[in-house]
Enzyme design. Structure first.
Site, PDB file in Angstrom:
ATOM      1  N   ARG A  67       0.830  -1.213   0.000  1.00  0.00           N
ATOM      2  CA  ARG A  67       0.000   0.000   0.000  1.00  0.00           C
ATOM      3  C   ARG A  67       0.862   1.260   0.000  1.00  0.00           C
ATOM      4  O   ARG A  67       0.520   2.270  -0.621  1.00  0.00           O
ATOM      5  CB  ARG A  67      -0.911  -0.017   1.233  1.00  0.00           C
ATOM      6  CG  ARG A  67      -1.929   1.126   1.274  1.00  0.00           C
ATOM      7  CD  ARG A  67      -3.007   0.821   2.313  1.00  0.00           C
ATOM      8  NE  ARG A  67      -4.020   1.862   2.326  1.00  0.00           N
ATOM      9  CZ  ARG A  67      -4.154   2.761   3.299  1.00  0.00           C
ATOM     10  NH1 ARG A  67      -3.301   2.749   4.316  1.00  0.00           N
ATOM     11  NH2 ARG A  67      -5.115   3.662   3.255  1.00  0.00           N
ATOM     12  N   HIS A  71       0.341   4.242  -2.688  1.00  0.00           N
ATOM     13  CA  HIS A  71       0.066   5.624  -2.296  1.00  0.00           C
ATOM     14  C   HIS A  71       1.205   6.567  -2.689  1.00  0.00           C
ATOM     15  O   HIS A  71       0.994   7.769  -2.829  1.00  0.00           O
ATOM     16  CB  HIS A  71      -0.213   5.710  -0.791  1.00  0.00           C
ATOM     17  CG  HIS A  71      -1.589   5.256  -0.426  1.00  0.00           C
ATOM     18  ND1 HIS A  71      -2.346   5.856   0.563  1.00  0.00           N
ATOM     19  CD2 HIS A  71      -2.368   4.265  -0.924  1.00  0.00           C
ATOM     20  CE1 HIS A  71      -3.520   5.245   0.651  1.00  0.00           C
ATOM     21  NE2 HIS A  71      -3.550   4.273  -0.235  1.00  0.00           N
ATOM     22  N   ASP A  72       2.400   6.032  -2.875  1.00  0.00           N
ATOM     23  CA  ASP A  72       3.510   6.852  -3.358  1.00  0.00           C
ATOM     24  C   ASP A  72       3.410   7.066  -4.864  1.00  0.00           C
ATOM     25  O   ASP A  72       3.842   8.091  -5.385  1.00  0.00           O
ATOM     26  CB  ASP A  72       4.845   6.178  -3.032  1.00  0.00           C
ATOM     27  CG  ASP A  72       6.051   7.079  -3.307  1.00  0.00           C
ATOM     28  OD1 ASP A  72       5.948   8.286  -3.025  1.00  0.00           O
ATOM     29  OD2 ASP A  72       7.077   6.575  -3.777  1.00  0.00           O
ATOM     30  N   GLY A  75       3.374   9.402  -9.361  1.00  0.00           N
ATOM     31  CA  GLY A  75       4.734   9.715  -9.188  1.00  0.00           C
ATOM     32  C   GLY A  75       5.366   8.800  -8.178  1.00  0.00           C
ATOM     33  O   GLY A  75       5.160   9.008  -7.001  1.00  0.00           O
ATOM     34  N   ASP A  77       8.018   8.507  -6.438  1.00  0.00           N
ATOM     35  CA  ASP A  77       9.199   9.346  -6.186  1.00  0.00           C
ATOM     36  C   ASP A  77       9.608   9.412  -4.726  1.00  0.00           C
ATOM     37  O   ASP A  77      10.414  10.250  -4.338  1.00  0.00           O
ATOM     38  CB  ASP A  77       8.953  10.761  -6.712  1.00  0.00           C
ATOM     39  CG  ASP A  77       7.729  11.431  -6.085  1.00  0.00           C
ATOM     40  OD1 ASP A  77       7.138  10.854  -5.142  1.00  0.00           O
ATOM     41  OD2 ASP A  77       7.373  12.540  -6.534  1.00  0.00           O
ATOM     42  N   SER A  79       7.998  10.486  -2.285  1.00  0.00           N
ATOM     43  CA  SER A  79       7.524  11.686  -1.580  1.00  0.00           C
ATOM     44  C   SER A  79       6.728  11.349  -0.327  1.00  0.00           C
ATOM     45  O   SER A  79       6.731  12.100   0.646  1.00  0.00           O
ATOM     46  CB  SER A  79       6.690  12.570  -2.514  1.00  0.00           C
ATOM     47  OG  SER A  79       5.596  11.848  -3.047  1.00  0.00           O
ATOM     48  N   ASN A  97      -3.833   8.787   4.096  1.00  0.00           N
ATOM     49  CA  ASN A  97      -2.613   8.261   4.720  1.00  0.00           C
ATOM     50  C   ASN A  97      -2.591   8.361   6.239  1.00  0.00           C
ATOM     51  O   ASN A  97      -1.982   7.528   6.916  1.00  0.00           O
ATOM     52  CB  ASN A  97      -1.383   9.007   4.181  1.00  0.00           C
ATOM     53  CG  ASN A  97      -1.205   8.832   2.679  1.00  0.00           C
ATOM     54  OD1 ASN A  97      -1.655   7.845   2.106  1.00  0.00           O
ATOM     55  ND2 ASN A  97      -0.558   9.805   2.055  1.00  0.00           N
ATOM     56  N   PRO A 166      -7.434   7.255  -4.700  1.00  0.00           N
ATOM     57  CA  PRO A 166      -8.863   6.909  -4.700  1.00  0.00           C
ATOM     58  C   PRO A 166      -9.384   6.612  -3.294  1.00  0.00           C
ATOM     59  O   PRO A 166      -8.742   5.906  -2.524  1.00  0.00           O
ATOM     60  CB  PRO A 166      -8.926   5.661  -5.589  1.00  0.00           C
ATOM     61  CG  PRO A 166      -7.685   5.725  -6.422  1.00  0.00           C
ATOM     62  CD  PRO A 166      -6.638   6.357  -5.545  1.00  0.00           C
ATOM     63  N   HIS A 196      -6.435  -6.034  -2.292  1.00  0.00           N
ATOM     64  CA  HIS A 196      -7.200  -6.111  -1.045  1.00  0.00           C
ATOM     65  C   HIS A 196      -7.458  -7.560  -0.629  1.00  0.00           C
ATOM     66  O   HIS A 196      -8.247  -7.812   0.280  1.00  0.00           O
ATOM     67  CB  HIS A 196      -8.514  -5.342  -1.174  1.00  0.00           C
ATOM     68  CG  HIS A 196      -8.330  -3.863  -1.138  1.00  0.00           C
ATOM     69  ND1 HIS A 196      -9.374  -2.959  -1.239  1.00  0.00           N
ATOM     70  CD2 HIS A 196      -7.200  -3.110  -1.010  1.00  0.00           C
ATOM     71  CE1 HIS A 196      -8.891  -1.724  -1.185  1.00  0.00           C
ATOM     72  NE2 HIS A 196      -7.583  -1.793  -1.050  1.00  0.00           N
ATOM     73  N   ASP A 241      -9.997  -9.170   3.346  1.00  0.00           N
ATOM     74  CA  ASP A 241     -10.383 -10.485   2.833  1.00  0.00           C
ATOM     75  C   ASP A 241     -10.468 -11.421   4.027  1.00  0.00           C
ATOM     76  O   ASP A 241      -9.457 -11.886   4.545  1.00  0.00           O
ATOM     77  CB  ASP A 241      -9.337 -10.964   1.812  1.00  0.00           C
ATOM     78  CG  ASP A 241      -9.504 -12.439   1.437  1.00  0.00           C
ATOM     79  OD1 ASP A 241     -10.520 -13.052   1.812  1.00  0.00           O
ATOM     80  OD2 ASP A 241      -8.603 -12.969   0.760  1.00  0.00           O
ATOM     81  N   ASP A 249      -4.100 -14.211  -2.855  1.00  0.00           N
ATOM     82  CA  ASP A 249      -4.802 -15.128  -3.754  1.00  0.00           C
ATOM     83  C   ASP A 249      -5.981 -14.400  -4.394  1.00  0.00           C
ATOM     84  O   ASP A 249      -6.065 -13.173  -4.326  1.00  0.00           O
ATOM     85  CB  ASP A 249      -5.258 -16.376  -2.977  1.00  0.00           C
ATOM     86  CG  ASP A 249      -6.061 -16.015  -1.717  1.00  0.00           C
ATOM     87  OD1 ASP A 249      -6.723 -14.952  -1.692  1.00  0.00           O
ATOM     88  OD2 ASP A 249      -6.032 -16.804  -0.742  1.00  0.00           O
TER      89      ASP A 249
END
Length: 321
Positions: A67, A71-72, A75, A77, A79, A97, A166, A196, A241, A249
């Site tokens: 994750r 989320h990075d 880009g 990069d 950050s 975050n 998202p 997920h 899950d 899986d």
């Protein structure tokens, strides 16, 4: 890259948009699977060993590192790793975050090992990308070739993190749009959502779904309410899950067919819309899911990387040099 021989803009015979796409492709082309082969040959094996150790210690960490990369990358990069300073606010406190993204200490440990092996060579962004792949493999999922050579950003954007990642409250059209904005097809979005199959979510992310929504298995909703009260307990965790929470899986897609998606955004993938067929396909063919997920991860890892002389190689992933 050097611009030797490139004519000025006004002499281009094709639209500016195509030129910019060409530039983006050139940036990705600078990434290479053998980037550290001579400059830090032990980099990949060292990262893999550290990830295996972290995941063995806590299986959830595998999902957290995956994750972190996602989320990075919206880009790639590095950050997201930057701490706030007196003058700048980083991305760690962005809505998607805050009190949620984790695994920073594992990246710190790996970076420390990299600096001992080959100082100033391996970027934090590459560490995050490789750690995500190794985490999926450690939990039984597919492998893929991570292209390397990303450099680290010298800044972070709270607003970009808030607007680009998202949200779990999105409807199908919003999910398709959010991923399309980054160049992904709806099917690639479904494949990436299959991440997920591991990890956990906080009560605050699924409370509305288990108390107010109707396209949810009633016994599934009831079983979740005990750990997620209608008020309070925002940080209480439940697996995304429930069937095999620490195995990478295709059970996630089986759960969606049974209306057992934990997040609103999960169940939107199988709710009478255009992506139902993709969920059915991945539910019945785990190999197809594994292949499509791996290919989509490579594509995601190539989103707007800093290469060449852009950015820097941070000495400490939490702050710029």
């Amino acid at each position: 890259m050097a611009s030797k021989g490139c004519p000025p803009f006004k002499r281009f015979k094709f639209p500016l948009g195509l030129f910019l796409l060409h530039v983006i492709n050139l940036a990705s082309a600078q990434l290479s699977s053998t980037f550290y082969a001579t400059s830090c040959p032990q980099a990949l094996s060292t990262i893999k060993s550290a990830v295996n150790s972290a995941v063995s210690n806590e299986a959830r960490m595998g999902a957290s590192l995956l994750r972190l990369h996602f989320h990075d990358c919206f880009g790639c990069d590095g950050s997201i790793l930057l701490d706030d300073t007196a003058n700048t606010t980083g991305e760690k406190t962005a809505g998607p975050n805050n009190n949620s993204v984790r695994g920073f200490e594992v990246i710190d440990t790996i970076k420390s090992q990299m600096e001992s092996l080959c100082p100033g060579v391996v970027s934090c962004a590459d560490i995050v990308a490789v750690a995500a792949r190794d985490s999926v493999v450690a939990l039984g999922g597919p492998s893929w070739t991570v292209l390397l050579g990303r450099r680290d950003s010298t800044s972070a954007s709270l607003s970009a993190a808030n607007s680009n990642i998202p949200a779990p409250t999105l409807n199908l059209s919003g999910l398709i749009s959010a991923f399309s904005n980054k160049g992904f097809t709806a099917k690639e979005m479904v494949a990436l959502s299959g991440s997920h199959t591991i990890g956990q979510a906080r009560c605050t992310s699924f409370r509305t779904r288990i108390y107010n929504e109707t396209n949810i298995d009633s016994s599934f909703a009831s079983s979740l309410r005990g750990n997620c009260p209608s008020t309070g307990g925002d940080n209480n965790l439940s697996p995304l899950d429930t069937t095999s929470p620490t195995s990478f899986d295709n059970a996630y897609f089986n759960n969606l067919q049974s209306q057992k998606g934990l997040l609103h955004s999960d169940q939107q993938l199988f709710s009478g819309g255009s992506t139902d067929a993709d969920v059915n396909s991945y539910s019945s063919n785990s190999g197809s899911f594994a292949t499509d997920f791996a290919n989509a991860m490579v594509k995601m890892g190539n989103l707007s990387p800093l290469t060449g002389t852009s950015g820097q190689i941070r000495n400490n992933c939490r702050k710029t040099n």
